[in-house]
Motif scaffolding. Sequence first.
Motif, short mmCIF file in Angstrom:
data_model
loop_
_atom_site.label_atom_id
_atom_site.label_comp_id
_atom_site.label_asym_id
_atom_site.label_seq_id
_atom_site.Cartn_x
_atom_site.Cartn_y
_atom_site.Cartn_z
N LYS A 1 0.60 -1.11 0.07
CA LYS A 1 -0.10 -0.05 -0.11
C LYS A 1 0.81 1.18 0.22
CE LYS A 1 -2.25 0.84 3.68
NZ LYS A 1 -3.22 0.64 4.92
N ILE A 2 0.32 2.02 -0.78
CA ILE A 2 1.24 3.52 -0.85
C ILE A 2 0.57 4.41 -0.15
CG2 ILE A 2 0.13 4.69 -2.89
CD1 ILE A 2 2.79 5.67 -3.53
N VAL A 3 1.07 5.11 0.95
CA VAL A 3 0.42 6.19 1.88
C VAL A 3 1.19 7.62 1.67
CG1 VAL A 3 -0.02 6.71 4.26
CG2 VAL A 3 0.00 4.24 3.46
N ILE A 4 0.63 8.30 1.32
CA ILE A 4 0.97 9.71 0.85
C ILE A 4 0.41 10.76 1.84
CG2 ILE A 4 1.42 11.57 -0.84
CD1 ILE A 4 1.05 9.35 -2.94
N SER A 5 1.24 11.32 2.51
CA SER A 5 0.65 12.73 3.09
C SER A 5 0.71 13.95 2.37
CB SER A 5 1.32 12.79 4.46
OG SER A 5 0.84 11.88 5.32
N SER A 6 0.02 15.10 2.20
CA SER A 6 -0.03 16.16 1.38
C SER A 6 -0.69 17.19 2.17
CB SER A 6 -0.72 15.57 0.21
OG SER A 6 -0.71 16.92 -0.72
N ALA A 7 -0.08 18.47 1.69
CA ALA A 7 -0.60 19.52 2.00
C ALA A 7 -1.83 20.03 1.12
CB ALA A 7 0.43 20.64 2.27
N GLY A 8 -1.91 19.21 0.04
CA GLY A 8 -2.87 19.68 -0.86
C GLY A 8 -2.14 20.05 -2.31
N HIS A 9 -2.95 20.08 -3.41
CA HIS A 9 -4.37 20.39 -3.25
C HIS A 9 -4.94 18.85 -3.99
CE1 HIS A 9 -4.03 24.81 -3.73
NE2 HIS A 9 -3.55 24.30 -2.45
N ALA A 10 -4.32 18.26 -4.89
CA ALA A 10 -4.62 17.05 -5.46
C ALA A 10 -3.50 16.36 -6.00
CB ALA A 10 -5.84 17.32 -6.56
N GLY B 1 1.39 20.46 -1.70
CA GLY B 1 2.43 19.25 -2.25
C GLY B 1 2.68 18.21 -1.08
N LEU B 2 3.39 17.31 -1.42
CA LEU B 2 3.69 16.31 -0.74
C LEU B 2 4.74 16.42 0.52
CD1 LEU B 2 4.39 13.78 -3.61
CD2 LEU B 2 2.38 14.63 -3.00
N THR B 3 4.23 15.85 1.55
CA THR B 3 5.03 15.95 2.86
C THR B 3 5.71 14.45 3.18
OG1 THR B 3 2.92 15.55 4.21
CG2 THR B 3 3.81 17.85 3.60
N SER B 4 4.83 13.55 2.76
CA SER B 4 5.76 12.19 3.03
C SER B 4 4.97 11.36 1.90
CB SER B 4 5.35 11.73 4.36
OG SER B 4 4.11 11.15 4.90
N VAL B 5 5.99 10.08 1.65
CA VAL B 5 5.44 9.24 0.81
C VAL B 5 6.13 7.88 1.43
CG1 VAL B 5 5.34 8.20 -1.50
CG2 VAL B 5 5.45 10.45 -1.28
N LYS B 6 5.02 6.81 1.66
CA LYS B 6 5.53 5.54 2.16
C LYS B 6 5.02 4.58 1.56
CE LYS B 6 6.23 7.61 6.97
NZ LYS B 6 5.73 7.62 8.40
N LEU B 7 5.65 3.40 1.45
CA LEU B 7 4.92 2.10 1.02
C LEU B 7 4.97 1.12 2.44
CD1 LEU B 7 7.05 1.58 -2.10
CD2 LEU B 7 4.52 1.85 -2.27
N GLU B 8 3.88 0.57 2.48
CA GLU B 8 3.64 -0.52 3.71
C GLU B 8 3.48 -1.84 3.09
OE1 GLU B 8 0.35 1.03 5.74
OE2 GLU B 8 1.44 2.78 6.31
N GLY B 9 3.90 -2.66 3.64
CA GLY B 9 3.33 -4.27 3.35
C GLY B 9 4.61 -4.90 2.95
#
Length: 710
Positions: free
Chosen positions: A462-471, A542-550
């Motif tokens: 699973k990709i998990v992205i944290s963002s300050a927006g907008h899309a 824009g993006l603040t973190s990008v992670k891959l889980e699993g």
Amino acid sequence: MSSNTSLLFCLVFFLAFFSISLASTVTYDHRSLIIDGQRKLVLSASIHYPRSVPAMWPGLIKKAKEGGNNAIDTYVFWNGHELSPGNYYFDKRYDLVKFAKIVQQEGMYLILRIGPFVAAEWNFGGIPVWLHYVPETVFRTDNEPFKFYMQNFTTYIVNMMKKEKLFASQGGPIILAQVENEYGGDLEKVYGDGGKSYVMWAANMAVAQNIGVPWIMCWQYDAPDPVYFGERDPHRPVEDVAFSVARFFQKGGSVHNYYMYHGGTNFGRTSGGPFVTTSYDYDAPIDEYGIVRLPKWGHLKKLHEAIMSCEHALLHGEQTLLSLGPFQEADVYSEASGACAAFLSNTDPENDKTVTFQNVSYHLPAWSVSILPYCKNVTFNTAKVEFQSSIVEMVPENLRASPLQWNIFTEKAGVWGEADFTKHGLVDHINATKDTTDYLWYSTSVYVNENESFLSNGTRPKIVISSAGHALYAFINQKLEGDSLFSEISNLSPSSSGDGTGLEFKFESPVNLKAGKNDIDILGMTVGLQHAGPFYDSMPAGLTSVKLEGFDNGTIDLSSKAWIYKIGLEGEHFKIYLPSGLNNVKWQSTSEPPKNQPLTWYQTKVDPPPGDDPIGLDMMDMGKGLAWLNGEEIGRYWLRKSSVYDGCTSSCNYRGTYNQNKCRTGCGEPTQRWYHVPRSWFKPSGNILVIFEEKGGDPSKIKFSRRTSI
């Protein structure tokens, strides 16, 4: 804008049908503005010149005058005029002098709100983005870089208006000019002094210009809030609008402005928010396309006539307040000569009432004001609407050409051409692009060991992205795996944060990875920059973190990896939306354009729809993107639907205090389906329509629609 009540707002309007031909003196006293020695009531209509086109200006201003207004109010949009320091632009929709002269030709006053900050749901509040990157600049306070550039711009505008003899003291239409806008509680909380040092400086600077009209700070009456993509459509019933305006004058108001009287269109990338729609219709008396909205326009016209018939008594008479009941009262304005005007109000939101005034009985509907110009006969009641609702239709017209041929250009997912820069870690979207584009590519890769369990057991990481927006769109190995990897972030509104830190949004979805190297390309997008609030210019995106889980060894954090960045799209870089740039890429021709294909440019030549009706571009079967006609920016489109559970009404009770959720429509429908394409942008034939579709849609179903009023 945010206020929903009529306030004693410091702008000016002149008497309907008054012709301005000689130099005027403009002063004021405790009752009103005084023009050439005479007190005046002012009814002003906000019409923003860049939110329409020059071909529309004469008709809009004429309809505002016919509606009983005697002044036009507009902001001056700094970021539309000073494209870079000292590089000024005043052409096409930004021809401010032409707009002012049309107002003058129509015999109306002009209220020029030079800013420099306008808010107005306009990108970055109207202040140029480049100013944010001038070292040590702090917006809207006693800051030397900000004051320097602000003074340069305001002085330039004032001198330009003076050169054209457009100020009242020169015989022109401009009777008021505004320095700053909405300078209130937010900034007082931030700076502690309400910005007094800045306000005093700005006022002194303005006075020093010696332009012959007052410079003041202002507040005003608002219609419903503007619409954000994904929201329902707001409306304010005309009975309530008329009630609010009548109460304002009943209590001694003398200068009133409608925000907006014609809202218009946020063409191109001018809308703020983020997420403010391309339409800025505002449920205004004149709709986005320039058609009068009935009964609203007609009912307010009758109100204006009634108010103006009371002008002399209102501005010269002694005011007396009479109680006629628990929710009923009369404000009477009497002159020694015997002239008289009265306003009878019933603020009960539920019950009609019969009252006695000067030994005569009057029926007052709930939540209404009756106007008696001679204290005897009611000439107008705010709740009694005489006009039928106009029927406005969008009549579909298939795209016309002989034959209709599509040209296709598809963007590569990820970095195209040379990378703009590489950096360990995720950069802020706005700082990287300087708002020269909505788009920023973030690209990296991850290596997957062939022994990872998910490759054989049917599970997916699973990709998990944290963002300050907008899309954002996420691509894995150049593939967008359906809508599941499309993040639509909608709840970052102008009031979301007051400290400049913004908000974090989390997006997560399963992804398909293969053994070996996997490319991860994320297209970050802005949808209009913040336009108001303390430290709004520092709100991130824009993006603040990008992670891959699993993974077998746990979560892989890609946030601090080396990322390759590319600003904008290849098609943007080569300006293929302009007629002059069409041949800068290799297009593929087809009579059947591909459907549901992301990152695709579509180009075709079309004839204009028949007739003279205003035109909208029907994008019902598309996703999200940008559109142009003959190189003119139609704007952002986004067929985002509001929730069916948001709560809409088939009818609206105008009685009682208005709020923004009171009269909403459009639940479960796209917030905006049609996008205004001004008639003046069309040629007789061979018009070049260019669409950039981000997500995927069916371009074969794109239509024009004629907006007709019956």
